[in-house]
Design a protein around this motif. Structure first.
Motif, PDB file in Angstrom:
ATOM      1  N   SER A   1       7.165 -15.002   0.161  1.00 31.40           N
ATOM      2  CA  SER A   1       7.006 -14.599   1.553  1.00 31.40           C
ATOM      3  C   SER A   1       7.794 -13.326   1.838  1.00 31.40           C
ATOM      4  O   SER A   1       8.811 -13.048   1.192  1.00 31.40           O
ATOM      5  CB  SER A   1       7.500 -15.709   2.485  1.00 31.40           C
ATOM      6  N   LEU A   2       7.313 -12.589   2.815  1.00 34.67           N
ATOM      7  CA  LEU A   2       8.018 -11.422   3.346  1.00 34.67           C
ATOM      8  C   LEU A   2       7.753 -11.349   4.836  1.00 34.67           C
ATOM      9  O   LEU A   2       6.706 -11.824   5.316  1.00 34.67           O
ATOM     10  CB  LEU A   2       7.523 -10.124   2.699  1.00 34.67           C
ATOM     11  N   ARG A   3       8.692 -10.738   5.547  1.00 28.38           N
ATOM     12  CA  ARG A   3       8.512 -10.521   6.971  1.00 28.38           C
ATOM     13  C   ARG A   3       8.694  -9.035   7.278  1.00 28.38           C
ATOM     14  O   ARG A   3       9.742  -8.463   6.982  1.00 28.38           O
ATOM     15  CB  ARG A   3       9.517 -11.334   7.780  1.00 28.38           C
ATOM     16  N   LEU A   4       7.660  -8.438   7.845  1.00 29.26           N
ATOM     17  CA  LEU A   4       7.720  -7.043   8.247  1.00 29.26           C
ATOM     18  C   LEU A   4       8.021  -6.956   9.740  1.00 29.26           C
ATOM     19  O   LEU A   4       7.560  -7.782  10.524  1.00 29.26           O
ATOM     20  CB  LEU A   4       6.402  -6.338   7.955  1.00 29.26           C
ATOM     21  N   SER A   5       8.790  -5.936  10.100  1.00 33.18           N
ATOM     22  CA  SER A   5       9.095  -5.667  11.499  1.00 33.18           C
ATOM     23  C   SER A   5       8.743  -4.224  11.821  1.00 33.18           C
ATOM     24  O   SER A   5       8.846  -3.351  10.960  1.00 33.18           O
ATOM     25  CB  SER A   5      10.578  -5.903  11.790  1.00 33.18           C
ATOM     26  N   CYS A   6       8.351  -4.007  13.067  1.00 33.16           N
ATOM     27  CA  CYS A   6       8.045  -2.651  13.518  1.00 33.16           C
ATOM     28  C   CYS A   6       8.495  -2.522  14.956  1.00 33.16           C
ATOM     29  O   CYS A   6       8.024  -3.253  15.831  1.00 33.16           O
ATOM     30  CB  CYS A   6       6.556  -2.377  13.405  1.00 33.16           C
ATOM     31  N   ALA A   7       9.428  -1.595  15.186  1.00 30.37           N
ATOM     32  CA  ALA A   7       9.959  -1.379  16.522  1.00 30.37           C
ATOM     33  C   ALA A   7       9.434  -0.057  17.065  1.00 30.37           C
ATOM     34  O   ALA A   7       9.559   0.986  16.410  1.00 30.37           O
ATOM     35  CB  ALA A   7      11.481  -1.372  16.476  1.00 30.37           C
TER      36      ALA A   7
ATOM     37  N   LEU B   1      -7.548  -3.457   8.412  1.00 33.00           N
ATOM     38  CA  LEU B   1      -6.769  -4.247   9.357  1.00 33.00           C
ATOM     39  C   LEU B   1      -6.194  -5.468   8.659  1.00 33.00           C
ATOM     40  O   LEU B   1      -6.899  -6.189   7.958  1.00 33.00           O
ATOM     41  CB  LEU B   1      -7.644  -4.700  10.521  1.00 33.00           C
ATOM     42  N   VAL B   2      -4.910  -5.703   8.907  1.00 31.76           N
ATOM     43  CA  VAL B   2      -4.278  -6.935   8.455  1.00 31.76           C
ATOM     44  C   VAL B   2      -4.206  -7.912   9.619  1.00 31.76           C
ATOM     45  O   VAL B   2      -4.699  -9.034   9.545  1.00 31.76           O
ATOM     46  CB  VAL B   2      -2.865  -6.677   7.905  1.00 31.76           C
ATOM     47  N   ALA B   3      -3.589  -7.481  10.716  1.00 36.74           N
ATOM     48  CA  ALA B   3      -3.459  -8.322  11.891  1.00 36.74           C
ATOM     49  C   ALA B   3      -3.101  -7.458  13.081  1.00 36.74           C
ATOM     50  O   ALA B   3      -2.484  -6.402  12.929  1.00 36.74           O
ATOM     51  CB  ALA B   3      -2.381  -9.390  11.679  1.00 36.74           C
ATOM     52  N   ALA B   4      -3.490  -7.942  14.266  1.00 39.58           N
ATOM     53  CA  ALA B   4      -3.172  -7.225  15.490  1.00 39.58           C
ATOM     54  C   ALA B   4      -2.910  -8.228  16.600  1.00 39.58           C
ATOM     55  O   ALA B   4      -3.406  -9.371  16.542  1.00 39.58           O
ATOM     56  CB  ALA B   4      -4.310  -6.285  15.880  1.00 39.58           C
ATOM     57  N   ILE B   5      -2.145  -7.798  17.603  1.00 39.51           N
ATOM     58  CA  ILE B   5      -1.821  -8.670  18.715  1.00 39.51           C
ATOM     59  C   ILE B   5      -1.755  -7.846  19.993  1.00 39.51           C
ATOM     60  O   ILE B   5      -1.199  -6.752  20.015  1.00 39.51           O
ATOM     61  CB  ILE B   5      -0.479  -9.417  18.453  1.00 39.51           C
TER      62      ILE B   5
ATOM     63  N   PHE C   1      -1.001 -15.275   6.870  1.00 39.27           N
ATOM     64  CA  PHE C   1      -0.161 -14.358   7.645  1.00 39.27           C
ATOM     65  C   PHE C   1      -0.185 -14.744   9.116  1.00 39.27           C
ATOM     66  O   PHE C   1      -1.195 -15.238   9.633  1.00 39.27           O
ATOM     67  CB  PHE C   1      -0.681 -12.929   7.517  1.00 39.27           C
ATOM     68  N   THR C   2       0.937 -14.518   9.777  1.00 40.44           N
ATOM     69  CA  THR C   2       0.999 -14.675  11.220  1.00 40.44           C
ATOM     70  C   THR C   2       1.602 -13.413  11.831  1.00 40.44           C
ATOM     71  O   THR C   2       2.391 -12.710  11.178  1.00 40.44           O
ATOM     72  CB  THR C   2       1.819 -15.897  11.638  1.00 40.44           C
ATOM     73  N   ILE C   3       1.237 -13.137  13.071  1.00 41.47           N
ATOM     74  CA  ILE C   3       1.745 -11.960  13.772  1.00 41.47           C
ATOM     75  C   ILE C   3       2.325 -12.410  15.099  1.00 41.47           C
ATOM     76  O   ILE C   3       1.788 -13.322  15.753  1.00 41.47           O
ATOM     77  CB  ILE C   3       0.635 -10.899  13.962  1.00 41.47           C
ATOM     78  N   SER C   4       3.433 -11.802  15.480  1.00 39.66           N
ATOM     79  CA  SER C   4       4.067 -12.106  16.750  1.00 39.66           C
ATOM     80  C   SER C   4       4.628 -10.823  17.341  1.00 39.66           C
ATOM     81  O   SER C   4       4.727  -9.799  16.649  1.00 39.66           O
ATOM     82  CB  SER C   4       5.167 -13.159  16.583  1.00 39.66           C
ATOM     83  N   ARG C   5       5.020 -10.908  18.593  1.00 40.48           N
ATOM     84  CA  ARG C   5       5.399  -9.682  19.290  1.00 40.48           C
ATOM     85  C   ARG C   5       6.438  -9.980  20.357  1.00 40.48           C
ATOM     86  O   ARG C   5       6.369 -11.017  21.025  1.00 40.48           O
ATOM     87  CB  ARG C   5       4.150  -9.083  19.924  1.00 40.48           C
TER      88      ARG C   5
ATOM     89  N   THR D   1       8.293  -4.599  19.872  1.00 39.15           N
ATOM     90  CA  THR D   1       8.457  -4.900  18.450  1.00 39.15           C
ATOM     91  C   THR D   1       7.402  -5.918  18.020  1.00 39.15           C
ATOM     92  O   THR D   1       7.138  -6.881  18.738  1.00 39.15           O
ATOM     93  CB  THR D   1       9.857  -5.447  18.163  1.00 39.15           C
ATOM     94  N   VAL D   2       6.833  -5.680  16.856  1.00 38.40           N
ATOM     95  CA  VAL D   2       5.844  -6.590  16.293  1.00 38.40           C
ATOM     96  C   VAL D   2       6.321  -7.048  14.923  1.00 38.40           C
ATOM     97  O   VAL D   2       6.952  -6.288  14.185  1.00 38.40           O
ATOM     98  CB  VAL D   2       4.459  -5.924  16.200  1.00 38.40           C
ATOM     99  N   TYR D   3       6.034  -8.309  14.616  1.00 39.66           N
ATOM    100  CA  TYR D   3       6.458  -8.910  13.358  1.00 39.66           C
ATOM    101  C   TYR D   3       5.229  -9.429  12.603  1.00 39.66           C
ATOM    102  O   TYR D   3       4.300  -9.966  13.206  1.00 39.66           O
ATOM    103  CB  TYR D   3       7.407 -10.083  13.610  1.00 39.66           C
ATOM    104  N   LEU D   4       5.274  -9.282  11.292  1.00 38.83           N
ATOM    105  CA  LEU D   4       4.209  -9.831  10.446  1.00 38.83           C
ATOM    106  C   LEU D   4       4.863 -10.740   9.421  1.00 38.83           C
ATOM    107  O   LEU D   4       5.603 -10.275   8.547  1.00 38.83           O
ATOM    108  CB  LEU D   4       3.447  -8.712   9.740  1.00 38.83           C
ATOM    109  N   GLN D   5       4.602 -12.032   9.538  1.00 40.22           N
ATOM    110  CA  GLN D   5       5.099 -13.000   8.568  1.00 40.22           C
ATOM    111  C   GLN D   5       4.028 -13.228   7.522  1.00 40.22           C
ATOM    112  O   GLN D   5       2.913 -13.661   7.849  1.00 40.22           O
ATOM    113  CB  GLN D   5       5.449 -14.325   9.255  1.00 40.22           C
ATOM    114  N   MET D   6       4.364 -12.910   6.288  1.00 40.65           N
ATOM    115  CA  MET D   6       3.392 -13.008   5.202  1.00 40.65           C
ATOM    116  C   MET D   6       3.834 -14.112   4.242  1.00 40.65           C
ATOM    117  O   MET D   6       4.900 -14.030   3.639  1.00 40.65           O
ATOM    118  CB  MET D   6       3.304 -11.668   4.463  1.00 40.65           C
TER     119      MET D   6
END
Length: 115
Positions: A17-23, A47-51, A67-71, A77-82
């Protein structure tokens, strides 16, 4: 102008697993949609994921269920849990933010899935 700063990429073994963050920062306007795209060598960006700001999500077919995406709207900030990563998930992952008028991109972060 929106600046997007990504973090969390790296090397992981298959099944890991990895978690990406984008601010995002620098905009006076609300960011309506935030998401992640990826581009593997020799392939088109996909596209991987969008919210949306209200929490509606969409996923690429190849990552659904893994994968899950949250915001965090307050922090832009958006997060992608892979999870259950596969070698075919190897790519440069790009953060995207869309105000409804203009689309912005991050610089990309490398994700490599390999044993």
């Amino acid at each position: 102008q929106v600046q997007l700063v990504e973090s969390g990429g790296g090397l992981v073994q298959p099944g890991g697993s990895l978690r990406l963050s984008c601010a995002g920062s620098g905009t006076k306007f609300s960011i309506k949609v935030m998401g992640w795209y990826r581009q593997a060598p020799g392939k088109e960006r996909e596209l991987v994921a969008a919210i949306t700001s209200s929490g509606l999500t969409s996923f690429g077919d190849s990552v659904k269920g893994r994968f899950t995406i949250s915001r965090d709207n307050a922090k832009n900030t958006v997060y992608l849990q892979m999870n259950s990563l596969k070698p075919e998930d190897t790519a440069v992952y790009y953060c995207n933010a869309h105000t409804g008028v203009v689309s912005y991109w991050g610089q990309g972060t490398q994700v490599t899935v390999s044993s």
